[in-house]
Design a protein around this motif. Structure first.
Motif, PDB file in Angstrom:
ATOM      1  N   PHE A 141     -11.750   1.914  47.006  1.00  0.00           N
ATOM      2  CA  PHE A 141     -12.271   0.881  47.894  1.00  0.00           C
ATOM      3  C   PHE A 141     -13.416   0.126  47.315  1.00  0.00           C
ATOM      4  O   PHE A 141     -14.139   0.680  46.811  1.00  0.00           O
ATOM      5  CB  PHE A 141     -12.119   1.479  49.167  1.00  0.00           C
ATOM      6  N   GLY A 142     -13.284  -1.214  47.653  1.00  0.00           N
ATOM      7  CA  GLY A 142     -14.575  -2.196  46.897  1.00  0.00           C
ATOM      8  C   GLY A 142     -13.967  -3.338  46.147  1.00  0.00           C
ATOM      9  O   GLY A 142     -12.894  -3.500  46.402  1.00  0.00           O
ATOM     10  N   ASN A 143     -14.927  -4.215  45.875  1.00  0.00           N
ATOM     11  CA  ASN A 143     -14.649  -5.634  45.609  1.00  0.00           C
ATOM     12  C   ASN A 143     -15.320  -5.910  44.424  1.00  0.00           C
ATOM     13  O   ASN A 143     -15.283  -7.276  43.757  1.00  0.00           O
ATOM     14  CB  ASN A 143     -14.667  -6.699  46.742  1.00  0.00           C
ATOM     15  N   ILE A 144     -16.122  -5.024  43.851  1.00  0.00           N
ATOM     16  CA  ILE A 144     -16.607  -5.282  42.470  1.00  0.00           C
ATOM     17  C   ILE A 144     -16.243  -4.466  41.409  1.00  0.00           C
ATOM     18  O   ILE A 144     -16.435  -3.171  41.423  1.00  0.00           O
ATOM     19  CB  ILE A 144     -18.450  -5.403  42.639  1.00  0.00           C
ATOM     20  N   SER A 145     -15.722  -5.005  40.302  1.00  0.00           N
ATOM     21  CA  SER A 145     -15.250  -4.200  39.137  1.00  0.00           C
ATOM     22  C   SER A 145     -16.629  -3.645  38.216  1.00  0.00           C
ATOM     23  O   SER A 145     -16.998  -4.532  37.808  1.00  0.00           O
ATOM     24  CB  SER A 145     -14.129  -4.949  38.566  1.00  0.00           C
ATOM     25  N   LEU A 146     -16.247  -2.551  37.719  1.00  0.00           N
ATOM     26  CA  LEU A 146     -17.358  -1.918  36.758  1.00  0.00           C
ATOM     27  C   LEU A 146     -16.638  -1.277  35.673  1.00  0.00           C
ATOM     28  O   LEU A 146     -15.863  -0.187  35.994  1.00  0.00           O
ATOM     29  CB  LEU A 146     -18.370  -1.101  37.519  1.00  0.00           C
ATOM     30  N   CYS A 147     -16.891  -1.607  34.357  1.00  0.00           N
ATOM     31  CA  CYS A 147     -16.311  -0.745  33.276  1.00  0.00           C
ATOM     32  C   CYS A 147     -17.659  -0.226  32.718  1.00  0.00           C
ATOM     33  O   CYS A 147     -18.572  -0.776  32.045  1.00  0.00           O
ATOM     34  CB  CYS A 147     -15.735  -1.898  32.453  1.00  0.00           C
ATOM     35  N   SER A 169     -23.735   6.273  45.396  1.00  0.00           N
ATOM     36  CA  SER A 169     -25.064   5.244  45.726  1.00  0.00           C
ATOM     37  C   SER A 169     -24.498   3.718  46.051  1.00  0.00           C
ATOM     38  O   SER A 169     -25.186   3.108  46.682  1.00  0.00           O
ATOM     39  CB  SER A 169     -26.050   5.145  44.527  1.00  0.00           C
ATOM     40  N   TYR A 170     -23.414   3.520  45.334  1.00  0.00           N
ATOM     41  CA  TYR A 170     -23.119   2.059  45.691  1.00  0.00           C
ATOM     42  C   TYR A 170     -21.520   1.956  45.806  1.00  0.00           C
ATOM     43  O   TYR A 170     -20.783   1.854  44.758  1.00  0.00           O
ATOM     44  CB  TYR A 170     -23.455   1.012  44.509  1.00  0.00           C
ATOM     45  N   LEU A 324     -27.123  -2.544  39.983  1.00  0.00           N
ATOM     46  CA  LEU A 324     -26.002  -3.479  40.361  1.00  0.00           C
ATOM     47  C   LEU A 324     -26.356  -3.774  41.625  1.00  0.00           C
ATOM     48  O   LEU A 324     -25.810  -4.878  41.936  1.00  0.00           O
ATOM     49  CB  LEU A 324     -24.911  -2.189  40.180  1.00  0.00           C
ATOM     50  N   LYS A 325     -26.852  -3.064  42.703  1.00  0.00           N
ATOM     51  CA  LYS A 325     -26.981  -3.431  43.983  1.00  0.00           C
ATOM     52  C   LYS A 325     -27.803  -4.736  43.852  1.00  0.00           C
ATOM     53  O   LYS A 325     -27.832  -5.726  44.514  1.00  0.00           O
ATOM     54  CB  LYS A 325     -27.853  -2.374  44.731  1.00  0.00           C
ATOM     55  N   THR A 326     -29.013  -4.670  43.216  1.00  0.00           N
ATOM     56  CA  THR A 326     -29.827  -5.822  43.077  1.00  0.00           C
ATOM     57  C   THR A 326     -29.245  -6.833  42.493  1.00  0.00           C
ATOM     58  O   THR A 326     -29.461  -8.091  42.942  1.00  0.00           O
ATOM     59  CB  THR A 326     -31.298  -5.369  42.262  1.00  0.00           C
ATOM     60  N   ILE A 327     -28.632  -6.905  41.448  1.00  0.00           N
ATOM     61  CA  ILE A 327     -28.008  -7.863  40.659  1.00  0.00           C
ATOM     62  C   ILE A 327     -26.925  -8.418  41.484  1.00  0.00           C
ATOM     63  O   ILE A 327     -26.644  -9.783  41.612  1.00  0.00           O
ATOM     64  CB  ILE A 327     -27.382  -7.620  39.347  1.00  0.00           C
TER      65      ILE A 327
END
Length: 333
Positions: A141-147, A169-170, A324-327
């Motif tokens: 669940f989420g809407n931001i992809s990270l590799c 944390s995020y 990541l949260k900040t950006i």
């Protein structure tokens, strides 16, 4: 009577709302969808014994699988696969493993994640189990992809927990990549990789909103200028995959090998200076954050003096999540 009826109705409404919120909360936690399991390939019967997060194979099976196994074949054991084992009573369990070793003619799988924490009882003697490769979707669940991209420091041993710690944390993230860790999260880490090896596999790295990049320490016996050029090439390739992507460059972690550590420090200085004006790259000085702790060797490194301890991975995960949260908040606000 009227007041009692109003109170009962109010409580019913409250309980329904609470139940709905509880269900919604549960539905937003990443999970293996064990309600839909598909058998892909039956590997056959093996005699094994089980001890917590390890599976030992009888010597009669020989060397089942060698380390660094990312062949993506369903007909053999592979780090990316998910497995079903079934005992003689048809009790069924599912797992992923993070490492394999072969010692004294005995194969051992370690870093086992028993899916849904459903694990068999520990077995002292060897027993027959049927092994199969299965497909179990991992729902995120989420809407931001990270590799997460790199070498063994991004996926091996304690670093299997990296994506789990970041997500704690995020939780608004979806982890993607051609490999999967024991928790089901996608990634692009491969053990022993140099910058040159990463460049060779760059075309299989997927498009993502964000990338983390921790690479270069395995080049320590090579020319530092070539390593620098290779890392810059990697970042340029990632921006070609997604011109809007942000790349979180992680400076190399400190090591107990002084020659290697000196190489990493000099490499960091060159890259930090180069990325200073690059809008696509955000530098996270992981190495410096670790060194702030005078006890970084004992607190943040494992027994080999190169890979992270569990505390080292936790620190790494928190730094990545914080940035990541900040950006992302600046991007999406």
């Amino acid at each position: 009577m009227a007041k009692s009826l109003i109170f009962i109705i109010s409580m019913l409404i409250f309980n329904i709302g609470f139940a709905q919120n509880s269900t919604k909360k549960n539905e937003t936690k990443d999970y293996f969808n064990t309600r839909n399991i598909k058998t892909i390939h039956k590997l056959g019967s093996y005699q094994i014994k089980i001890n917590k997060s390890k599976i030992y194979f009888n010597k009669i099976h020989g060397n089942i699988s060698s380390p660094l196994k990312y062949s993506n074949l369903y007909t053999e054991f592979d780090f990316n696969n998910t497995y079903e084992i079934k005992d003689s009573l048809s009790n069924t369990y599912y797992f992923k493993f993070g490492w394999v070793s072969f010692k004294e003619n005995e194969t051992m799988f370690s870093n086992i994640n028993w899916i849904d924490d459903n694990r068999p009882k520990e077995i002292d003697g060897f027993s027959d189990f049927e092994f199969s490769v299965v497909n179990i979707d991992y729902i995120q669940f989420g809407n931001i992809s990270l590799c997460t991209i790199g070498d063994s420091q991004t996926w091996w041993s304690n670093a299997q927990n990296l994506r789990k710690f970041i997500n704690q944390s995020y939780p608004n993230l979806i982890f993607i990549g051609s490999n999967t860790d024991v928790f089901g999260y996608g990634h692009e880490g491969e053990g022993g990789n140099s910058t040159y090896q990463l460049i060779k596999r760059i075309n299989r790295i997927p498009k993502a909103d964000y990338y983390t990049l921790l690479i270069g320490t395995n080049d320590w016996k090579n020319d530092i200028e070539t390593t620098f050029i290779n890392i810059v090439e990697v970042t340029e390739s990632l921006t070609k995959i997604n011109s809007n992507a942000k790349i979180l460059y992680l400076t190399p972690i400190p090591t107990e090998n002084e020659e290697r550590d000196s190489f990493n420090t000099n490499l960091k200085d060159k890259l930090v200076f180069n990325f200073k004006e690059n809008k696509n790259v955000v530098v996270i000085d992981l190495g410096n954050e670790m060194r702030k702790n005078d006890n970084w060797k004992s607190d943040y490194l494992s027994y080999d003096g190169l890979h992270q301890s569990i505390q080292g991975v936790q620190l790494m995960g928190k730094l990545i999540a914080m940035n990541l949260k900040t950006i992302s908040n600046n991007v999406y606000d």
